[in-house]
Motif scaffolding. Structure first.
Motif, PDB file in Angstrom:
ATOM      1  N   ASP A   1      -7.465  12.158   7.698  1.00  0.00           N
ATOM      2  CA  ASP A   1      -6.575  11.792   6.611  1.00  0.00           C
ATOM      3  C   ASP A   1      -7.216  10.832   5.614  1.00  0.00           C
ATOM      4  O   ASP A   1      -6.854   9.668   5.524  1.00  0.00           O
ATOM      5  N   VAL A   2      -8.192  11.346   4.931  1.00  0.00           N
ATOM      6  CA  VAL A   2      -8.910  10.566   3.931  1.00  0.00           C
ATOM      7  C   VAL A   2      -8.587  11.174   2.573  1.00  0.00           C
ATOM      8  O   VAL A   2      -8.368  12.369   2.469  1.00  0.00           O
ATOM      9  N   ILE A   3      -8.536  10.339   1.590  1.00  0.00           N
ATOM     10  CA  ILE A   3      -8.327  10.855   0.238  1.00  0.00           C
ATOM     11  C   ILE A   3      -9.575  10.555  -0.581  1.00  0.00           C
ATOM     12  O   ILE A   3     -10.129   9.463  -0.498  1.00  0.00           O
TER      13      ILE A   3
ATOM     14  N   LEU B   1       0.118   5.654  -6.400  1.00  0.00           N
ATOM     15  CA  LEU B   1      -0.612   6.894  -6.620  1.00  0.00           C
ATOM     16  C   LEU B   1      -0.306   7.516  -7.963  1.00  0.00           C
ATOM     17  O   LEU B   1      -1.088   8.257  -8.502  1.00  0.00           O
TER      18      LEU B   1
ATOM     19  N   GLY C   1       0.845  11.901  -2.285  1.00  0.00           N
ATOM     20  CA  GLY C   1      -0.507  11.399  -2.478  1.00  0.00           C
ATOM     21  C   GLY C   1      -1.500  12.438  -2.940  1.00  0.00           C
ATOM     22  O   GLY C   1      -2.670  12.137  -3.106  1.00  0.00           O
TER      23      GLY C   1
ATOM     24  N   ALA D   1       0.050   6.723   1.524  1.00  0.00           N
ATOM     25  CA  ALA D   1       0.205   6.412   2.933  1.00  0.00           C
ATOM     26  C   ALA D   1      -0.112   4.948   3.211  1.00  0.00           C
ATOM     27  O   ALA D   1       0.485   4.339   4.080  1.00  0.00           O
ATOM     28  N   ASN D   2      -1.033   4.408   2.454  1.00  0.00           N
ATOM     29  CA  ASN D   2      -1.430   3.033   2.747  1.00  0.00           C
ATOM     30  C   ASN D   2      -0.887   2.057   1.716  1.00  0.00           C
ATOM     31  O   ASN D   2      -1.397   0.979   1.543  1.00  0.00           O
TER      32      ASN D   2
ATOM     33  N   PRO E   1      -7.084   5.692  -3.685  1.00  0.00           N
ATOM     34  CA  PRO E   1      -6.768   4.309  -3.346  1.00  0.00           C
ATOM     35  C   PRO E   1      -8.031   3.544  -2.988  1.00  0.00           C
ATOM     36  O   PRO E   1      -8.899   4.063  -2.277  1.00  0.00           O
TER      37      PRO E   1
ATOM     38  N   ASP F   1      -0.767   2.267  -1.496  1.00  0.00           N
ATOM     39  CA  ASP F   1      -1.335   2.234  -2.838  1.00  0.00           C
ATOM     40  C   ASP F   1      -0.458   3.004  -3.806  1.00  0.00           C
ATOM     41  O   ASP F   1       0.130   4.010  -3.454  1.00  0.00           O
TER      42      ASP F   1
ATOM     43  N   ARG G   1      -7.185  15.512  -0.081  1.00  0.00           N
ATOM     44  CA  ARG G   1      -6.779  14.727   1.073  1.00  0.00           C
ATOM     45  C   ARG G   1      -6.980  15.565   2.325  1.00  0.00           C
ATOM     46  O   ARG G   1      -6.568  16.720   2.384  1.00  0.00           O
ATOM     47  N   GLY G   2      -7.612  14.987   3.314  1.00  0.00           N
ATOM     48  CA  GLY G   2      -7.820  15.736   4.550  1.00  0.00           C
ATOM     49  C   GLY G   2      -8.786  15.008   5.460  1.00  0.00           C
ATOM     50  O   GLY G   2      -8.821  13.776   5.478  1.00  0.00           O
TER      51      GLY G   2
END
Lengths: 379, 546
Positions: free
Chosen positions: A137-139, B482, B249, B477-478, A59, B480, B256-257
């Motif tokens: 929680d980053v992608i 996916l 996602g 989550a935000n 995103p 967007d 993701r993490g």
């Protein structure tokens, strides 16, 4: 296009980078440094190579600068104090640990303080990361399914290898010579390994027991038949005239058993191997103590059933049946030692063992001459 | 960033950080690497931390091990003990055993160090085994990670050797008995056994060469191997990145993490401290390997209840379970301990090494994966793993047959006979149960999407239906888009719209053709197909059971 062309085509960077060029370093303005708003908003920090197309699965515009108590100064302050409290425990534990050490040490108290000290440190760090620091929680893109290079790079690598492969392949003679030389030289380098141990020379079949040797206890005292009461056992060793080393002890340990009046099955040719007559109140037999399974000392004697049990793997030998294995993994009888009473009244051996003691091995003879101690029969 | 002074302070700090990094970068040009390293993302699943616990145990082992090595005397020389532990005063024993008594009773903090060291070893192997199970059951060993699976297995074998060699160093009665059994196992190897065992022990058992040699192996060779293998393991992990469970996602090409810096670095460090804390508590409060109760090793003595450390129990158990068979012809024999002691673990490790190949062959799956299987989605693999664990458990139980007989008041013969049957029945039984459970769980998962999902269904301008407020929907989550979606079966289902992951076998289906708001359609098509055992999309051809 080669990789050299590619990097040449890129603009020179900040001189401090030592002239290095690369996609990662292009046009990073001073404003994009940690701590500035521009840095935080810069999308390049999502792990995506510059110049690469933006992957669809990442995103845009995500912002990983948020932390838990960002908008709650009071909560942040409490979190701060919580962390400090954890580390205070560590501090106190350190003092406690030093005090215990100076006072003489005590494993339990040391363990308690070490636990509290490390736990306080660890919990403090976890809370710090959770409550006050960003980066949850980053992608980001993996940059592809795998890190496989593209076909052009692979061809270039093949080319580089090919530079030498062809000229080498044109000299098969050298290859053969090198192969032969390395084989001979390599084998010669292995030789020093042989120094690690002596040559195997029938040691596995031999014990120190010889004709006329007295049986002595582990402290070296000779044994009379009357020393062992009915249903009693004693571990004995050959009296070679000098103290036995551990290897000789391991190989020659023998269990003297007074089977009392139990019906002992005497094998043909072994009529004189025991002391006292079978069925009388005292009848002594002797068997190797080394288990024929894995070499443990067979040391548990059940006088009620006259069974010997090896504590390692529960191989069970019936003494009255010449120590025949009746349960467990042991494949063979315990070898019997022929006994007699010497003129002074002590127990001694008529000869060595007639078969190898202990566990099996590749070229184990099944019969050995008890006087020359040479293998006489293999199959 | 509210006030001007705070902003100025932030600017000052930033320029200080910058000048520090400049110093490093001028010399190493390391900024791109550092940036990518600090920005690196690690998935947050708890089961991924167990491998780390193993690594932190290794750190604790190195630190406590160095301390112990400064006091340990690697010598089999016989001495008469006159030390702090009075019950053994005047006994003759090896210098090695006396030095361990000395560490336990005389050296201040020596006992806690020794016990922490031993506990760390025991927990190390347990964590490794758990980590390996996690990797196995979730299919993390699949392409492109097969090489790291083999490195991990080699690590496990080296750790077993390292553990057993350390366990043997005190030269007490229990460990000496273990060495006697190992001697017999090596001796039983056809052709080379007797020569090999003489090279290792320097002659007949027990001799005086082994303890110093074990010390060299335990202190230098095996740890050096472990450090090398672990470095390779981690370097490959760093390069290939973690796998991750499927979820909202998450796709095959994203991760993701949490960031490595600061989240992972701090939490990783915290995990190291917490692991150390637990090991210290165990080492302080829970007695382990009280060698002073066992006594010094005597080659003619042994005590009842001789069990090795837990991770060697399965081999000891297999020795007890193997019948009294040995094979002999033409004057040569293959002795009894060879089969349970060499052949059986050899086959076991051989299968484990080959498993990535076997698995790829079974599932006809030769493409790369970053998303993990849920164990239920590969019932056969899960059944094999559960069967192996059942087998391992029965073998381990067998190594305690005499203790079980004592506790349960059953004769040890019956225990062994029961376990001899159990070693075949338990793997088959538990394997079948695991298989059925997997199938049932797949159906349970499917039920979720069959149930009505709360939310408002709206029809978009393109004619597609969207469910608002449905967390299975096609957004991250935000908010967007996916393009990936977690449907009820837990499978990541690709929709036609958006991304086409490189090298992935996208599933054929109605959803492929759709575009735009395809999520609703996708769920519909999943429901319509009614395929509870639908394979994850990354697996070309699906599962054999499907």
């Amino acid at each position: 296009m080669t990789s050299i062309d590619e990097s040449d085509s890129r603009p020179e960077l900040d001189p401090r980078s030592g002239g290095r060029t690369g996609a990662d370093q292009t046009d990073v303005p001073e404003s994009l440094l940690p701590g500035t708003q521009e840095y935080l908003e810069d999308p390049r920090h999502y792990g995506i190579e510059e110049g690469a197309p933006w992957p669809d699965d990442v995103p845009r515009g995500q912002n990983d600068t948020h932390w838990r108590y960002e908008d709650d100064p009071r909560g942040a302050r409490v979190a701060e104090l919580r962390i400090a409290f954890c580390w205070l425990i560590t501090l106190l534990s350190g003092i406690g640990l030093a005090a215990v050490y100076v006072a003489g040490g005590e494993a339990q108290v040391e363990g308690a303080f070490l636990f509290a000290g490390f736990a306080g440190l660890g919990v403090g760090f976890v809370l710090w990361a959770r409550d006050l620091l960003p980066g949850h929680d980053v992608i980001a893109s993996r940059g592809g399914l795998t890190h496989a290079s593209d076909e052009a790079d692979r061809r270039l690598a093949v080319q580089s290898l090919g530079r030498a492969v062809e000229p080498m392949a044109r000299r098969p003679f050298l290859g053969k010579v090198l192969g032969g030389v390395l084989t001979v030289f390599g084998v010669s380098l292995v030789f020093p390994i042989a120094s690690l141990g002596p040559a195997v020379d029938g040691q596995f079949a031999r014990t120190p027991w010889r004709k006329g040797m007295r049986a002595v206890s582990e402290v070296g005292t000779p044994v009379k038949p009357s020393d062992i009461l009915p249903n009693g056992v004693l571990t004995v060793f050959p009296d070679t005239g000098e103290p036995l080393d551990s290897q000789a002890m391991a190989q020659s340990a023998v269990l003297l058993i007074n089977i009392g009046s139990a019906p002992f099955k005497v094998l043909p040719g072994r009529e004189t191997w025991h002391i006292g007559s079978v069925g009388s109140t005292n009848c002594l037999v002797a068997f190797s103590k080394i288990c024929t399974h894995a070499g443990c000392p067979v040391s548990q004697y059940d006088w009620w059933t006259h069974e010997l049990v090896c504590p390692c793997h529960q191989s069970t030998f019936q003494v009255l049946l010449d120590c025949k294995p009746i349960f467990g993994p042991a494949p063979r009888n315990l070898p019997q030692l022929p006994l007699y009473v010497d003129p002074e009244g002590y127990i001694a051996s008529q000869s060595g063992f007639t078969e190898p003691v202990g566990p099996g091995y590749w070229n184990r003879p099944i019969e050995i001459n008890p006087f020359t101690h040479k293998a006489v029969k293999y199959s | 960033m509210s006030s001007t002074t705070e902003r100025a302070a932030a600017q000052r700090r930033s320029s200080r950080v910058k000048s520090g990094l400049d110093y490093i970068d001028d010399r190493f040009g390391s900024s791109p690497f550092m940036r990518s390293a600090m920005d690196k993302i690690f998935p947050d699943h708890w089961s991924f931390m167990v491998g780390e616990i193993a690594m932190y145990c290794f750190v604790v082992l190195i630190i406590t091990g160095i301390y112990l090595a400064l006091f340990y005397v690697p010598s089999s020389a016989t001495i008469i003990y006159h030390g702090s532990y009075k019950p053994l005063d005047g006994q003759s024993m090896s210098a090695a055993y006396a030095s361990v008594l000395n560490i336990s009773f005389h050296v201040r903090a020596g006992l806690v160090m020794r016990q922490v060291h031993h506990w760390a070893a025991v927990v190390f192997v347990a964590a490794l085994c758990f980590h390996m199970c996690r990797v196995f059951f979730t299919g993390a060993f699949r392409k492109p990670r097969e090489v790291n699976w083999t490195i991990g297995l080699t690590l496990l074998m080296t750790v077993l050797l390292e553990g057993f060699s350390g366990y043997s160093l005190p030269d007490d009665l229990l460990s000496g008995t273990g060495l006697r059994v190992v001697y017999s196992i090596i001796e039983s190897i056809p052709l080379i056994g007797t020569k090999l065992v003489f090279l290792l022990w320097g002659g007949p058992f027990p001799g005086t060469s082994l303890i110093p040699r074990l010390f060299v192996l335990h202190e230098f060779l095996f740890p050096a191997l472990l450090v090398g293998l672990l470095s390779a393991h981690l370097a490959i992990l760093w390069r290939q990145k973690h796998t991750d469970f499927p979820g909202p996602g998450k796709t095959e090409t994203n991760i993701r993490g949490s960031r490595f810096f600061p989240q992972y670095m701090l939490k990783g460090g915290a995990l190291m401290f917490l692991t150390t804390a637990v090991l210290c508590a165990l080492g302080g409060f829970v007695q382990i390997n009280p060698i002073w109760l066992y006594g010094p090793y005597q080659p003619y003595a042994v005590s009842a209840g001789s069990q090795p450390d837990w991770y060697v129990g399965w081999l000891d158990g297999s020795l007890r379970l193997w019948p009294h068979w040995e094979f002999r012809s033409f004057g040569y024999e293959i002795a009894n301990p060879f089969f349970p002691g060499i052949l059986f673990p050899g086959i076991l490790f051989g299968v484990m090494y080959a498993w990535p190949l076997i698995d790829a062959w079974i599932y006809k799956d030769h493409v790369a994966h970053n998303l993990l299987d849920r164990p239920r989605d590969k019932p056969f693999r899960t059944a094999v793993g559960v069967a192996a664990l059942a087998f391992f458990s029965v073998c381990t139980m067998a190594s305690a047959s005499d203790l079980l007989a004592n506790d349960w008041h059953i004769s040890y013969e019956r225990i062994i006979e029961i376990l001899q049957i159990g070693v075949f029945v338990a793997p088959i039984g538990f394997g079948l149960i695991a298989y059925r459970v997997c199938i049932q769980l797949q159906r349970t998962g499917n039920m979720i999407i069959k149930k009505p999902i709360g939310g408002i269904i709206v029809r978009g301008g393109d004619g597609a239906y969207h469910t608002l407020g449905d967390h299975h929907g096609d957004h991250g989550a935000n908010g967007d888009r996916l393009g990936g979606d977690l449907t009820g079966g837990g499978h990541l289902v690709r929709t036609g719209g958006g991304r086409g992951g490189a090298g992935e076998g996208a599933p054929g289906g109605a959803g492929e053709a759709a575009s735009g708001g395809a999520a609703g359609d996708e769920v519909q098509s999943q429901r319509g197909s009614g395929a509870p055992k639908e394979a994850p999309p990354g697996v070309a051809g699906g599962e054999t059971e499907a």
